[in-house]
Design a protein around this motif. Structure first.
Motif, PDB file in Angstrom:
ATOM      1  N   VAL A  41      26.629  63.624 -40.561  1.00 52.09           N
ATOM      2  CA  VAL A  41      26.477  64.503 -39.364  1.00 52.09           C
ATOM      3  C   VAL A  41      27.125  64.096 -38.075  1.00 52.09           C
ATOM      4  CG1 VAL A  41      24.009  64.887 -39.997  1.00 52.09           C
ATOM      5  CG2 VAL A  41      24.518  63.023 -38.553  1.00 52.09           C
ATOM      6  N   GLY A  42      27.192  65.044 -37.355  1.00 52.12           N
ATOM      7  CA  GLY A  42      28.115  65.139 -36.064  1.00 52.12           C
ATOM      8  C   GLY A  42      28.319  66.563 -35.716  1.00 52.12           C
ATOM      9  N   LYS A  43      28.677  66.508 -34.287  1.00 49.91           N
ATOM     10  CA  LYS A  43      28.937  67.712 -33.545  1.00 49.91           C
ATOM     11  C   LYS A  43      30.253  68.368 -34.149  1.00 49.91           C
ATOM     12  CE  LYS A  43      29.076  66.610 -29.113  1.00 49.91           C
ATOM     13  NZ  LYS A  43      29.019  66.310 -27.866  1.00 49.91           N
ATOM     14  N   ASN A  44      30.494  69.934 -34.030  1.00 51.71           N
ATOM     15  CA  ASN A  44      31.717  70.170 -34.530  1.00 51.71           C
ATOM     16  C   ASN A  44      32.603  69.554 -33.901  1.00 51.71           C
ATOM     17  OD1 ASN A  44      30.587  72.213 -35.876  1.00 51.71           O
ATOM     18  ND2 ASN A  44      30.483  73.857 -34.208  1.00 51.71           N
ATOM     19  N   GLY A  45      33.665  69.169 -34.547  1.00 51.73           N
ATOM     20  CA  GLY A  45      34.868  68.467 -34.099  1.00 51.73           C
ATOM     21  C   GLY A  45      34.685  67.010 -33.973  1.00 51.73           C
ATOM     22  N   ALA A  46      33.685  66.455 -34.410  1.00 50.73           N
ATOM     23  CA  ALA A  46      33.514  65.175 -34.427  1.00 50.73           C
ATOM     24  C   ALA A  46      34.195  64.261 -35.514  1.00 50.73           C
ATOM     25  CB  ALA A  46      31.933  64.904 -34.691  1.00 50.73           C
ATOM     26  N   GLY A  47      34.766  65.177 -36.616  1.00 47.36           N
ATOM     27  CA  GLY A  47      35.678  64.442 -37.570  1.00 47.36           C
ATOM     28  C   GLY A  47      35.181  64.484 -38.994  1.00 47.36           C
ATOM     29  N   LYS A  48      33.804  65.118 -39.118  1.00 49.15           N
ATOM     30  CA  LYS A  48      33.188  64.972 -40.466  1.00 49.15           C
ATOM     31  C   LYS A  48      34.092  65.665 -41.488  1.00 49.15           C
ATOM     32  CE  LYS A  48      29.514  68.061 -39.254  1.00 49.15           C
ATOM     33  NZ  LYS A  48      30.094  68.572 -37.816  1.00 49.15           N
ATOM     34  N   HIS A 204      24.460  70.402 -40.864  1.00 52.29           N
ATOM     35  CA  HIS A 204      24.152  70.885 -39.467  1.00 52.29           C
ATOM     36  C   HIS A 204      22.615  70.889 -39.072  1.00 52.29           C
ATOM     37  CE1 HIS A 204      28.008  72.918 -40.689  1.00 52.29           C
ATOM     38  NE2 HIS A 204      28.340  72.471 -39.853  1.00 52.29           N
ATOM     39  N   TYR A 205      21.908  70.853 -40.162  1.00 50.44           N
ATOM     40  CA  TYR A 205      20.542  70.991 -39.973  1.00 50.44           C
ATOM     41  C   TYR A 205      19.807  69.686 -40.078  1.00 50.44           C
ATOM     42  CZ  TYR A 205      21.660  75.843 -40.028  1.00 50.44           C
ATOM     43  OH  TYR A 205      22.467  77.045 -39.781  1.00 50.44           O
ATOM     44  N   VAL A 432      24.944  76.478 -34.538  1.00 48.57           N
ATOM     45  CA  VAL A 432      25.654  75.922 -33.164  1.00 48.57           C
ATOM     46  C   VAL A 432      25.073  74.454 -33.274  1.00 48.57           C
ATOM     47  CG1 VAL A 432      25.534  78.046 -32.324  1.00 48.57           C
ATOM     48  CG2 VAL A 432      23.648  76.389 -31.703  1.00 48.57           C
ATOM     49  N   ASP A 433      26.047  73.574 -32.643  1.00 47.95           N
ATOM     50  CA  ASP A 433      25.531  72.349 -32.420  1.00 47.95           C
ATOM     51  C   ASP A 433      24.353  71.998 -31.505  1.00 47.95           C
ATOM     52  OD1 ASP A 433      26.618  71.820 -29.677  1.00 47.95           O
ATOM     53  OD2 ASP A 433      28.608  71.841 -30.442  1.00 47.95           O
ATOM     54  N   VAL A 434      23.873  70.830 -31.347  1.00 53.56           N
ATOM     55  CA  VAL A 434      22.569  70.531 -30.699  1.00 53.56           C
ATOM     56  C   VAL A 434      22.508  70.930 -29.099  1.00 53.56           C
ATOM     57  CG1 VAL A 434      21.033  68.957 -32.021  1.00 53.56           C
ATOM     58  CG2 VAL A 434      23.216  68.171 -31.003  1.00 53.56           C
ATOM     59  N   GLN A 435      23.727  70.502 -28.588  1.00 50.98           N
ATOM     60  CA  GLN A 435      23.864  70.734 -27.214  1.00 50.98           C
ATOM     61  C   GLN A 435      23.677  72.283 -26.898  1.00 50.98           C
ATOM     62  OE1 GLN A 435      26.718  68.219 -26.214  1.00 50.98           O
ATOM     63  NE2 GLN A 435      25.454  66.964 -24.729  1.00 50.98           N
ATOM     64  N   ALA A 436      24.539  73.105 -27.804  1.00 49.44           N
ATOM     65  CA  ALA A 436      24.692  74.471 -27.428  1.00 49.44           C
ATOM     66  C   ALA A 436      23.441  75.087 -27.743  1.00 49.44           C
ATOM     67  CB  ALA A 436      25.582  75.016 -28.523  1.00 49.44           C
ATOM     68  N   LYS A 437      22.691  74.485 -28.757  1.00 50.30           N
ATOM     69  CA  LYS A 437      21.257  75.064 -28.820  1.00 50.30           C
ATOM     70  C   LYS A 437      20.503  75.082 -27.373  1.00 50.30           C
ATOM     71  CE  LYS A 437      20.572  74.363 -33.706  1.00 50.30           C
ATOM     72  NZ  LYS A 437      19.838  73.558 -35.074  1.00 50.30           N
TER      73      LYS A 437
END
Lengths: 506, 345
Positions: A41-48, A204-205, A432-437
């Motif tokens: 897991v990780g935000k979009n762009g985290a590298g996963k 993402h979930y 959408v990632d957690v912060q955007a939520k």
């Protein structure tokens, strides 16, 4: 396969992957044991995705070593990865939709029985037999295009297993799958992992991470934050690890506004979808509408925005009968709708951010000779980009190049531009990632303060509890339960029971 | 960053650089190229193509094709002339002897009617646009034959020839009309809500619908525009040649599509501008005229046209690849605004 003493099926050491100007992977170590169920897991762009693309040979790393079954593999290519038993099941199905399951399984390797013609019976029998060995009882003559997303993923995993894969990378669908499909997929994955197949689940979930996996690997900014036993974590903790900062869980100060009625529905019926719907929405209220997939909640929202037939019944908006015949009329009357399928219906991906914000209000931005007042349009766009915190290098950037969360904010900007009285939001936080939520929740809250009512149509009950004044549960086309904030029953467990159709919950 | 913007700008306006290159090349190869006669000729020969391209662009931007426009051009001009010309040789009209102005109005109405029918079949009956307009291309052309029994209509009245043959001083009316058509088309696409919504329709019909734009209505309107402009092109071509022949405009659709594509109008819809399409028209006409000036046989002209299309497509695909490879991921942008980065996620 080479037998070895290594306890790991896959070992990645000190992987560095550079993209122009950015260290996408920064000395990453990643290990996987046979039969392991690992979540990434990780935000979009985290590298996963980058990390998994390196493992599958799609990207070549600048530094680092990859071992498969203890053997150093250099260079790793897609071809070698496949031979070595590493399979990547992508979000979007790689199966041929117009062909049957059996044909897809034997794609590129048709059984002709030596006659030069397709040996249909043998093909189907063989496919059925092979799927049976994986514990799957499926009609192999069904076309892939008729399958659900989870079924397609299962078939793709099966295909990989037939090719002797021992490590399967599963990139989760951005759209949440209905519960029963998720269960089916997870059951299958669990059974295969017991047979020794290792899975990496890019997710993402967060709820699904807790359900499926034992260990979760968290990535942030191209580095591994750590591996965590799911049993020792709670959701808030995991969110904190993903985002790196302590995201305040958004809790809305509940206020019911003026209590003035905005939208009233009486005795609305659409046979086969919903029946006897009575519903009142107040000014500035945030109403949740939940229920299982197919309970009618999404059809109701789409019907009120003229994307589907609404059925028969009485609908009153601001004291006037509400009978729009197309979305444009609904929008003019003060109803807006945020579609669940952001890529298909929310944005026009190839067009710039700015155009996407003003598509629905072009008529209102004209001046002399019916020409667009581009100065006013630009001001409008920039004000919304700022108000909603849309992060984009320029308003001329095609929307498809923004992150999911920012795309969703563009859709919000478009809706809010039309100055609606009631917003229907179909799964507004999906993909959408957690912060955007959290930011999206804040937007809904702000709108509510301005007297705009929102109806959140969603299965994310925990999120709805944070923001809704009231949550209605639909079951089989009827509204079966109502939960108000402040009630002792306003809790996830109670609502979940109602969602599953257990009447005692009420 | 600035460098990147400059490259993208050049890529987006590449058509004009290509045009410049081609003009310089011909000027070097032929001293007659820059003669006013020749330049006027290039413009004059691009007028009919240009009017067709304006109409086609509207349809292409919605993500549809109008293959029928070359036949619309033929039938509308032929029927318009039939209404006003006497029976028998050499005019082969219907003998109704109506006013030429009524004939011109009839031409436009026929263009609208064919456009309406295309739109009706495609949006109301949900038929595939390529096939519908292909069928119309054949049918409309076929209808022309029995009307004049295959004869060439001659002696068109001056009112009829005004658009195609008259000129204000040294400037032909047709050239003025083409420039106006492109200018109006440009303004509609950039500054009218209608034109702007066409991009949404072509980019994603479902998203357009959800944004309160009725995609089917827009598509019907685009076909009306294409139909009526094809009719205008018919009047123009009839005026220029002074006669109406059975196969007028036949085969033009390939040049129309080529000009649109070279000019950057996407065949998948949602992308392209009138400005680019204008460049595409000028480039094709310049190549045609330049090669014939050099007395190069027609098959070379055809090969060159085909080659230009391939080159334009190649540049376009590389452009899109370049632009998407230069995307700055936003999570990185927050920290290092200057980083030119590409994300793998």
């Amino acid at each position: 396969m080479v037998a070895s003493d290594s306890p790991f099926v896959v070992q990645m050491q000190d992987i560095v992957k550079m993209f122009p100007g950015v260290r996408a992977l920064d000395h990453v170590n990643f290990e996987l044991k046979p039969g392991e169920l690992r979540s990434l897991v990780g935000k979009n762009g985290a590298g996963k995705s980058t990390l998994m693309n390196v493992l599958a040979g799609i990207y070549q790393p600048e530094e680092g070593k990859i071992y498969v079954n203890g053997q150093l593999i250099h260079p790793m290519t897609t071809e070698r990865a496949r031979q070595l038993g590493i399979a990547f099941v992508h979000q979007h199905s790689q199966l041929v939709p117009a062909l049957s399951i059996a044909e897809n399984i034997f794609l590129g390797n048709p059984l002709t029985g030596g006659s030069g013609f397709m040996a249909w019976k043998r093909l189907n029998d063989e496919a059925r037999k092979r799927l049976n060995t994986l514990g799957l009882e499926i009609d192999v003559e069904r076309k892939v295009e008729d399958l659900t997303v989870a079924e397609k993923q299962i078939i793709e995993i099966a295909k990989a297993l037939f090719a002797n894969a021992h490590t399967i990378i599963l990139d989760e669908a951005t759209a949440p799958l209905p519960k029963d499909e998720v269960n089916m997929l997870f059951d299958f994955v669990r059974r295969q992992s017991q047979q020794g197949v290792a899975f990496v689940y890019i997710s993402h979930y967060i709820e699904e991470v807790f359900e499926l996996c034992e260990v979760v690997t968290v990535m942030r900014d191209g580095q591994i934050v750590g591996d965590y036993k799911v049993a020792n974590l709670d959701q808030a903790e995991l969110i904190r690890l993903i985002s790196g900062t302590r995201v305040e869980q958004f809790h809305r100060e509940s206020r019911n506004g003026s209590g003035k009625t905005v939208l009233e529905i009486h005795g609305l019926n659409r046979p086969g979808f919903y029946q006897d719907i009575d519903l009142v929405i107040h000014e500035g209220e945030v109403l949740g509408l939940t229920g299982l997939e197919g309970c009618g909640k999404a059809n109701l929202a789409r019907g009120l925005y003229c994307l589907e037939p609404l059925g028969k019944g009485q609908v009153v908006l601001n004291g006037k009968p509400y009978h729009p015949d197309e979305p444009e009329a609904a929008l003019d009357a003060g109803v807006a709708y945020l579609p669940r399928d952001r890529h298909g219906m929310g944005i026009v991906g190839m067009r710039p951010v700015g155009e996407n914000v003003t598509f629905s209000i072009l008529k209102r931005l004209t001046s002399r000779f019916g020409l667009l007042d581009t100065g006013r349009e630009r001001k409008h766009i920039l004000s919304f980009v700022e108000k909603l915190g849309i992060k984009t290098p320029s308003v001329n950037q095609p929307v498809e190049f923004l992150s999911g969360g920012n795309q969703q904010k563009v859709v919000f900007a478009k809706l809010v531009s039309a100055e609606p009285r009631v917003l229907f939001l179909d799964e507004p936080t999906q993909g959408v990632d957690v912060q955007a939520k959290v930011e999206i929740m804040k937007i809904i809250d702000q709108l509510s303060r301005q007297g705009v009512s929102s109806v959140i149509v969603s299965e994310e009950i925990r999120e709805m509890l944070d923001v809704c004044d009231r949550i209605l549960v639909m079951y089989n086309g009827a509204i079966v339960a109502e939960f108000k904030v402040g009630d002792p029953n306003f809790a996830a467990e109670k609502i979940l029971m109602a969602v599953e159709g257990e009447r005692e919950a009420l | 960053m600035n460098n990147r913007k400059r490259i993208v700008w050049i890529l987006n306006n590449l058509i004009w650089f290509l045009l410049l290159l081609v003009v310089l090349l011909f000027a070097l190869l032929s001293d007659r190229f820059f003669m006013p006669m020749n330049l006027t000729n290039i413009l004059l020969h691009s007028t009919v193509l240009g009017i067709l391209v304006v109409g086609q662009s509207f349809v292409l931007i919605t993500g549809n094709f109008d293959l029928s426009s070359e036949s619309t051009l033929g039938l509308s001009a032929l029927l318009g002339a039939w209404l006003i010309l006497p029976k028998g040789a050499p005019t082969f009209g219907g003998g109704l002897l109506l006013s030429p102005y009524i004939g011109i109005v009839a031409i436009l109405l026929i263009g609208l009617a064919i456009g309406w029918f295309n739109g009706f079949l495609i949006t109301r009956l949900k038929m595939n646009n390529f096939i519908v307009t292909l069928a119309m291309l054949l049918m409309v052309r076929g209808v022309m034959m029995p009307i004049t029994a295959g004869n060439t209509m001659a002696r068109l009245p001056d009112e009829f020839k005004f658009l195609g043959a008259a000129s204000f001083g040294p400037i032909p009316v047709a050239v003025i009309a083409m420039v106006i058509a492109f200018a109006v088309g440009y303004i509609i696409l950039q500054f009218r809500p209608f034109g702007r919504s066409l991009y949404a329709v072509g980019g994603s019909p479902d998203a357009a619908l959800a944004a309160g734009i009725d995609p089917d209505r827009r598509i019907r309107q685009a076909y009306l525009i294409s139909g009526v402009l094809a009719a205008v092109a018919g009047l123009m071509l009839a005026g220029r040649s002074g006669v109406i022949v059975q196969n007028m405009g036949k085969g033009d659709i390939f040049e129309v599509m080529a000009a649109c594509v070279i000019g950057g109008i996407s065949l998948n819809g949602g992308r392209g501008s009138m400005f680019g399409a204008f460049g595409g028209v000028l480039l094709l006409s310049t190549i045609n005229s330049g090669l014939s000036l050099l007395r190069i046989s027609t098959f070379w002209i055809e090969i060159a046209s085909g080659l230009i299309i391939l080159i334009a497509m190649l540049i376009d695909s590389q452009k899109i690849r370049y632009i998407s490879s230069q995307v700055v991921p936003l999570t990185k942008l927050e920290k290092k605004p200057s980083a030119e980065a590409v994300s793998g996620d």
